[in-house]
Design a protein around this motif. Sequence first.
Motif, PDB file in Angstrom:
ATOM      1  N   LYS A 124       5.499   5.054   2.121  1.00 50.34           N
ATOM      2  CA  LYS A 124       5.954   6.370   2.532  1.00 50.34           C
ATOM      3  C   LYS A 124       6.561   6.376   3.922  1.00 50.34           C
ATOM      4  O   LYS A 124       7.016   7.411   4.383  1.00 50.34           O
ATOM      5  CB  LYS A 124       4.807   7.366   2.469  1.00 50.34           C
ATOM      6  N   LEU A 125       6.557   5.245   4.617  1.00 49.64           N
ATOM      7  CA  LEU A 125       7.146   5.178   5.958  1.00 49.64           C
ATOM      8  C   LEU A 125       8.616   5.387   5.858  1.00 49.64           C
ATOM      9  O   LEU A 125       9.301   5.814   6.645  1.00 49.64           O
ATOM     10  CB  LEU A 125       6.830   3.814   6.613  1.00 49.64           C
ATOM     11  N   PRO A 185       0.829  -1.204   0.000  1.00 49.93           N
ATOM     12  CA  PRO A 185       0.000   0.000   0.000  1.00 49.93           C
ATOM     13  C   PRO A 185       0.861   1.251   0.000  1.00 49.93           C
ATOM     14  O   PRO A 185       1.929   1.284   0.601  1.00 49.93           O
ATOM     15  CB  PRO A 185      -0.798  -0.109   1.292  1.00 49.93           C
ATOM     16  N   SER A 186       0.400   2.290  -0.680  1.00 49.40           N
ATOM     17  CA  SER A 186       1.186   3.509  -0.809  1.00 49.40           C
ATOM     18  C   SER A 186       1.487   4.156   0.553  1.00 49.40           C
ATOM     19  O   SER A 186       2.535   4.757   0.727  1.00 49.40           O
ATOM     20  CB  SER A 186       0.491   4.513  -1.719  1.00 49.40           C
ATOM     21  N   GLU A 187       0.582   4.003   1.537  1.00 52.35           N
ATOM     22  CA  GLU A 187       0.854   4.598   2.850  1.00 52.35           C
ATOM     23  C   GLU A 187       2.019   3.886   3.554  1.00 52.35           C
ATOM     24  O   GLU A 187       2.762   4.501   4.292  1.00 52.35           O
ATOM     25  CB  GLU A 187      -0.389   4.607   3.748  1.00 52.35           C
ATOM     26  N   LYS A 188       2.206   2.594   3.297  1.00 50.87           N
ATOM     27  CA  LYS A 188       3.348   1.885   3.878  1.00 50.87           C
ATOM     28  C   LYS A 188       4.637   2.238   3.129  1.00 50.87           C
ATOM     29  O   LYS A 188       5.707   2.266   3.725  1.00 50.87           O
ATOM     30  CB  LYS A 188       3.122   0.385   3.859  1.00 50.87           C
TER      31      LYS A 188
END
Length: 106
Positions: free
Chosen positions: A105-106, A100-103
């Motif tokens: 960006k971590l 997922p794109s939110e992961k």
Amino acid sequence: EYDDKEAVITGYFPKVHDHESYIFYGEFKEHPKFGLQFLANHFRKDIPQTKQGVVSYLSGELFKGIGKKTAESIVDKLGENAISRILNQPSLLDEIPKLPSEKAKL
């Protein structure tokens, strides 16, 4: 030469994290009160270079939500130098299936 498994390292540097490896540069000095210590004048983070090391690093505490399977798929796609490649070109994570794109960006 120093044969013990542990050493007290002194110097001025930002916070280091327990689960990361570092290479310290400096010299051993005998402190009059505390004994032998390694006086570091600089250091660098040791980035893992093996598949197992990179998978452990990416699935470790620094990257919440990235488990072993996801880390393995990242290394399978980007290779053992995945960390350096991601640092230089973060968009490479877009190529990882099911990440997922939110992961990313971590």
